[in-house]
Every structure is written in C-alpha cells, then in structure tokens.
Design a protein around this motif. Sequence first.
Motif, PDB file in Angstrom:
ATOM      1  N   GLN B 101      -2.254   8.917 -13.857  1.00 29.53           N
ATOM      2  CA  GLN B 101      -2.851  10.012 -13.521  1.00 29.53           C
ATOM      3  C   GLN B 101      -4.348   8.787 -14.389  1.00 29.53           C
ATOM      4  O   GLN B 101      -5.253   8.359 -14.102  1.00 29.53           O
ATOM      5  CB  GLN B 101      -3.201  10.866 -14.270  1.00 29.53           C
ATOM      6  CG  GLN B 101      -4.818  11.680 -14.501  1.00 29.53           C
ATOM      7  CD  GLN B 101      -5.332  12.231 -13.102  1.00 29.53           C
ATOM      8  OE1 GLN B 101      -4.458  11.734 -12.415  1.00 29.53           O
ATOM      9  NE2 GLN B 101      -5.955  12.928 -13.133  1.00 29.53           N
ATOM     10  N   LEU B 104      -5.295   5.577 -11.414  1.00 30.12           N
ATOM     11  CA  LEU B 104      -5.855   6.773 -10.847  1.00 30.12           C
ATOM     12  C   LEU B 104      -7.707   6.368 -11.158  1.00 30.12           C
ATOM     13  O   LEU B 104      -8.005   6.307 -10.311  1.00 30.12           O
ATOM     14  CB  LEU B 104      -6.025   8.188 -10.546  1.00 30.12           C
ATOM     15  CG  LEU B 104      -4.922   7.202  -9.443  1.00 30.12           C
ATOM     16  CD1 LEU B 104      -4.247   9.152  -9.189  1.00 30.12           C
ATOM     17  CD2 LEU B 104      -5.307   7.033  -8.222  1.00 30.12           C
ATOM     18  N   THR B 108     -10.954   5.464  -9.818  1.00 29.73           N
ATOM     19  CA  THR B 108     -12.375   5.327  -9.541  1.00 29.73           C
ATOM     20  C   THR B 108     -13.620   4.908 -10.181  1.00 29.73           C
ATOM     21  O   THR B 108     -14.879   4.960  -9.122  1.00 29.73           O
ATOM     22  CB  THR B 108     -12.152   7.424  -9.753  1.00 29.73           C
ATOM     23  OG1 THR B 108     -12.723   7.379 -10.935  1.00 29.73           O
ATOM     24  CG2 THR B 108     -10.951   7.556  -9.521  1.00 29.73           C
ATOM     25  N   PRO B 116     -10.363   9.115  -0.983  1.00 29.91           N
ATOM     26  CA  PRO B 116      -9.612   9.579  -1.783  1.00 29.91           C
ATOM     27  C   PRO B 116      -9.232   9.200  -3.016  1.00 29.91           C
ATOM     28  O   PRO B 116      -8.252  10.134  -3.582  1.00 29.91           O
ATOM     29  CB  PRO B 116      -8.495   8.312  -0.757  1.00 29.91           C
ATOM     30  CG  PRO B 116      -9.486   7.954   0.286  1.00 29.91           C
ATOM     31  CD  PRO B 116     -10.814   7.824  -0.191  1.00 29.91           C
ATOM     32  N   VAL B 117      -9.691   8.520  -3.620  1.00 32.73           N
ATOM     33  CA  VAL B 117      -8.620   8.588  -5.358  1.00 32.73           C
ATOM     34  C   VAL B 117      -8.992   8.860  -6.299  1.00 32.73           C
ATOM     35  O   VAL B 117      -8.792   9.553  -6.677  1.00 32.73           O
ATOM     36  CB  VAL B 117      -9.361   6.849  -5.972  1.00 32.73           C
ATOM     37  CG1 VAL B 117      -8.631   6.644  -7.073  1.00 32.73           C
ATOM     38  CG2 VAL B 117      -8.723   5.737  -5.382  1.00 32.73           C
ATOM     39  N   SER B 118     -10.540   9.881  -5.821  1.00 31.10           N
ATOM     40  CA  SER B 118     -11.433  10.755  -6.015  1.00 31.10           C
ATOM     41  C   SER B 118     -10.152  11.409  -6.523  1.00 31.10           C
ATOM     42  O   SER B 118      -9.920  12.691  -7.585  1.00 31.10           O
ATOM     43  CB  SER B 118     -12.426  11.220  -6.178  1.00 31.10           C
ATOM     44  OG  SER B 118     -13.306  10.130  -6.592  1.00 31.10           O
ATOM     45  N   ILE B 119      -9.693  12.384  -5.544  1.00 29.94           N
ATOM     46  CA  ILE B 119      -9.339  13.701  -5.206  1.00 29.94           C
ATOM     47  C   ILE B 119      -7.664  13.590  -5.402  1.00 29.94           C
ATOM     48  O   ILE B 119      -7.575  14.858  -5.942  1.00 29.94           O
ATOM     49  CB  ILE B 119      -9.469  13.772  -3.642  1.00 29.94           C
ATOM     50  CG1 ILE B 119     -10.772  13.760  -2.634  1.00 29.94           C
ATOM     51  CG2 ILE B 119      -8.432  14.953  -3.416  1.00 29.94           C
ATOM     52  CD1 ILE B 119     -11.031  14.049  -1.254  1.00 29.94           C
ATOM     53  N   SER B 120      -7.112  12.988  -5.416  1.00 26.75           N
ATOM     54  CA  SER B 120      -5.969  12.006  -6.146  1.00 26.75           C
ATOM     55  C   SER B 120      -5.490  12.271  -7.007  1.00 26.75           C
ATOM     56  O   SER B 120      -4.673  12.870  -7.726  1.00 26.75           O
ATOM     57  CB  SER B 120      -5.060  10.664  -4.978  1.00 26.75           C
ATOM     58  OG  SER B 120      -5.575  10.579  -4.160  1.00 26.75           O
ATOM     59  N   HIS B 121      -7.081  12.302  -7.723  1.00 32.09           N
ATOM     60  CA  HIS B 121      -7.695  11.880  -9.574  1.00 32.09           C
ATOM     61  C   HIS B 121      -6.886  13.660  -9.469  1.00 32.09           C
ATOM     62  O   HIS B 121      -6.580  13.875 -10.474  1.00 32.09           O
ATOM     63  CB  HIS B 121      -8.594  11.866  -9.938  1.00 32.09           C
ATOM     64  CG  HIS B 121      -8.398  11.587 -10.799  1.00 32.09           C
ATOM     65  ND1 HIS B 121      -7.443  10.521 -11.983  1.00 32.09           N
ATOM     66  CD2 HIS B 121      -9.672  12.003 -12.388  1.00 32.09           C
ATOM     67  CE1 HIS B 121      -8.195  10.808 -13.328  1.00 32.09           C
ATOM     68  NE2 HIS B 121      -9.725  11.463 -13.242  1.00 32.09           N
ATOM     69  N   CYS B 123      -6.090  16.051  -8.155  1.00 35.57           N
ATOM     70  CA  CYS B 123      -5.012  17.195  -7.516  1.00 35.57           C
ATOM     71  C   CYS B 123      -3.528  16.418  -8.678  1.00 35.57           C
ATOM     72  O   CYS B 123      -3.073  17.701  -9.051  1.00 35.57           O
ATOM     73  CB  CYS B 123      -4.297  16.231  -5.775  1.00 35.57           C
ATOM     74  SG  CYS B 123      -5.424  17.056  -5.601  1.00 35.57           S
ATOM     75  N   LEU B 124      -3.556  15.510  -9.207  1.00 35.99           N
ATOM     76  CA  LEU B 124      -2.880  14.727 -10.088  1.00 35.99           C
ATOM     77  C   LEU B 124      -2.838  15.415 -11.121  1.00 35.99           C
ATOM     78  O   LEU B 124      -1.695  16.135 -11.907  1.00 35.99           O
ATOM     79  CB  LEU B 124      -2.748  13.067  -9.884  1.00 35.99           C
ATOM     80  CG  LEU B 124      -1.182  12.766 -11.285  1.00 35.99           C
ATOM     81  CD1 LEU B 124       0.391  13.306 -10.480  1.00 35.99           C
ATOM     82  CD2 LEU B 124      -1.329  11.143 -10.590  1.00 35.99           C
ATOM     83  N   ALA B 174      -7.158  21.051  -3.562  1.00 39.35           N
ATOM     84  CA  ALA B 174      -7.243  19.844  -3.015  1.00 39.35           C
ATOM     85  C   ALA B 174      -8.704  19.851  -2.026  1.00 39.35           C
ATOM     86  O   ALA B 174      -9.190  18.792  -1.500  1.00 39.35           O
ATOM     87  CB  ALA B 174      -5.395  19.184  -1.824  1.00 39.35           C
TER      88      ALA B 174
END
Lengths: 192, 299
Positions: B101, B104, B108, B116-121, B123-124, B174
């Motif tokens: 995390q 990630l 960002t 995609p990275v901001s959204i993954s960050h 969600c994680l 998400a």
Amino acid sequence: MDATPACAKQHKGPIYSEDAVINANGTLKNAFVYIKSGLAKRDYPVPPAPVKLDQKGCIYVPHVVGVMVNQTLEISNSDDTNHNIHPMPKENREWNESQPPKGDVKVKTFPKEEVPPILFKCNVHPWMRAWVGVVSHPYFAVSGEEGTFTLKDVPPGEYMVGAWHERFGVKEVKVKVEAKQSLTADITFSAN
Amino acid sequence: MWNPWLNRYAYLLAIATLLLVVAGASVTSNEAGLSVPDWPLSYGKLMPEMTGGIFYEHGHRMIATTVGFLSIFLAVWLWRVESRGWLKKLGLAALGAVIFQGLLGGLTVLYLLPKPVSISHACLAQVFFSCTMAIALFTSKGWLHGAPEVEDSGGISLRSLAVGTPVVLLGQLALGAGYRHKAIGLIWHILGAVIATGVVLFFAVSVLSYFQSHRPLRRTAVALLSITFAQVFLGVGAYMSRIATLEAPQPMPLMVWFTVIHVAVGALTMGTAVLLGIQVLRYVRRPRLEVEARQMATT
Ligand SMILES: [Cu+2]
C-alpha cells in the motif's frame, strides 16, 4: 491564504480571484489572443529571451502568459514558502516539481502547440493557477489592463484570430491584413 | 489462552488505520496528493513545513509510517506468541499489504496520480482496514470462548451471503474511488449504493431474524445495520454539499468533511460486514440435509 503567513504577508489589501478580471473600462483582462489559422506553414524563429512566470505572494504572476513552442519559460519563487509547480497539459508532457523558498529558477520548454493554454497548479495552495498558451508562431498576446492586445508584424493575409478566456470560453474573428496596415479588431465575450 | 494486551494492541492498529483512511481521504478531497512532488522524502526532508496542501499529504505519510511500524510489531508479536498458525500468517499478510500500500502511495505521487494506481490504493486501504478489524476479532475474548453453532435455514444460504456481502461492498468502494479519481461518473456509485445497501440489509436482517438470540451474531448484525444507515445518510450529505458548494471556491470545507467521513464510514461498513461474514462462517452450519446429501454423493 491566511493559513500560510509567508503568503499573506506579501499582500496589503484584500486579494481577489483572477479567474474573471473586468477592467475599469469594462474590458476583459487575461484573454489569450492568437492567430489560429491562415498563417503560412513555416518555422518561425524562437525568441532567445525567456518568458517569466513568478510565484509571488502565493499567486502566479502573470496569470495568463504565452510562449512559443520550445521557447524557454523561467519559473521562479519569490516567496518564503514551498510551492509545487504542476502544469496539466493535454498535448505536452505533464510534470510536477517542488520549488523551495527563493529556490533556483526552473527553465522549461514545451515542444507542442497547446491552446487552450496549459493550466499550471500548485497543490500546496489550491487557489494558485496560471495558464500558459503555447503557440508555434510569434503572433499571440494577452489582453491587459486596458483590455487591449497587440499582434505585431503580422504578414499580409486573411486570418482567423482566436481568443480564449478561462471563464468565458473561446471566440473567433476573421481579419484581413493588408501590407503595412494597422488594423483593429474587437472581440466581445459575454458572461454565461 | 486469551492475551488481553495483544487484543488491545490489535484494536489500536485498527483505530490507527481508520485515522489513516481519514487522512488519505483528506488528501484526495483537498487535492493535495501532488503538493509534495517527491517520495519517499518530502521536499527532500523527513519533516517539511506543514503548510497548505503539504499538511494533508505529509500528514498522511506520517500516519501511514506509524501504521506501518505498528503492523510490523503486530506481525512479530503474533509470530512469537500466537498458537494458531493461520493467524500468524494473517499478521504477515497484513504487513505485506500495508507495505504494498505504501508503494502504491509512492507511485501515485511519482506518476502524477494515474487513475488505476489511485483507485487500487483506495481499495487496498479498505481491504487492509478490514484485515486489522478481523485480527482484532480473532484475538478477542469472545472469539476464543466461542459461541453455540446454529444451523443455516436454507433458502439463500447465509454462508454464501457471508462471502458475497463483503465482495459487493468492496465493489461499491471501488466505484466510489473510481468516481473520486474521475475515472467514472457518479451514477455508477449511486447505482452501486442501491445494490450494496440491498445486499447488506438482506444479509443483516436475515441474520437478525433467524438468530436473534445468538449474541455475537446479533451484535455484529445490529452494528452493520446502524453503520450502513449512517453511511447512506453521509453519502446523500456528501452529494448535497457538493451540489450546494459547486459555485464556491473549491474545495469547500463542508463538502470535504462530508466526503471524508463518508469514506471512513465506508471502510467501517466493509470491515463490519467482514466481521459478520467471519462470524457467520464460524457459527452457522450448513443445513443438515445439504450436508447429508454431500456425504451421500461422496460415499
Ligand atoms: Cu504554492
């Protein structure tokens, strides 16, 4: 702005947003005006003198400015506080760099034409915004305190002149320039 | 053997993580993600001047570092004293998640907020928070003492809902992150809210109506229902405040606060759904008929 004393102490009076400045004579400041089409396709020499963009009192000065493709833009920080400089282009490459108080001048160029101008942000101070238009020829200007602009030494021909303002959008006028003629064109924006 | 200090420490990590979610959401709402262009240092320092957007971005990094150290300590603690092997591994997995995390988060900044990275960050963050809540549950006295098992009533199986509800909620989180990072329109998050709220209601109300007298299940189900109601209210508030302050200079504090609390309570909703899911999987047996049918099939 009061949250950062280094910003506030640079200002004596109240500070106004620069997104729509109407001059005393009812004209519009900070419109970016340029020849949009009609010029012969050729390489115009890039002026050796840099265009300057300063950060003073946590405001980008000037608010709107133009550069030629590959002309240097010198970005400086006259404040006693950190800024980050973050242009958000559509055509050119995006970057984000910090500049410490009175830090070294940043020398940047933009290799692609870009109008509407590139929005420059500072994420430390969310109100800080500047617009940098990038044009492939030297015929551009920004309307000033009198609401006027001057495009100098334009060769004879028929042109479409474009004008862009951050709040009031884009306007176009057709002009026909004869040899050695001085010509006036009015561009009117309306509040939407 | 119940280890009260380990349990309290696990709660501490969960609370610190919720604070971290608040800090992270404040960065996004104040558009401060890029106010510190360098990473892992900030303006080349461990401690820059905390002014303007730097307050949010560097503050987020400081709380994140603290949560990282707390997670290392928890993983080591579990590894040394815990007798359940799977819980030791969960501690390590949580540590791995929080390190990933952090990376990630760095990406960002360095790559100027790729969606995609901001959204993954985002969600994680939610998954890690649920993980800390689960560890707090697994180390609790109530969990170690256990409670009577009850039998699933059939119909739509509660055991499936136990897995499905957190998955639906993660999907909804998400969508929220997708909207915040300007990848999708708000309508998807609103549609998602209708579905997610429906699934949560169905799950929690089913648990309540079948197993009202089962104390752990009832308590978590009531908590999940209350938090979900609060969350829907906050979501509407965040939307209304956004509309009301559209013309004002951005970002407006009212909108920022509604949105940030909405994100944090979203994490809490997900975490509580995970807890209820875990408890249902432990305490609610498959219906006897189904178990017998399976045994017939295998013999
Ligand atoms: Cu700044």
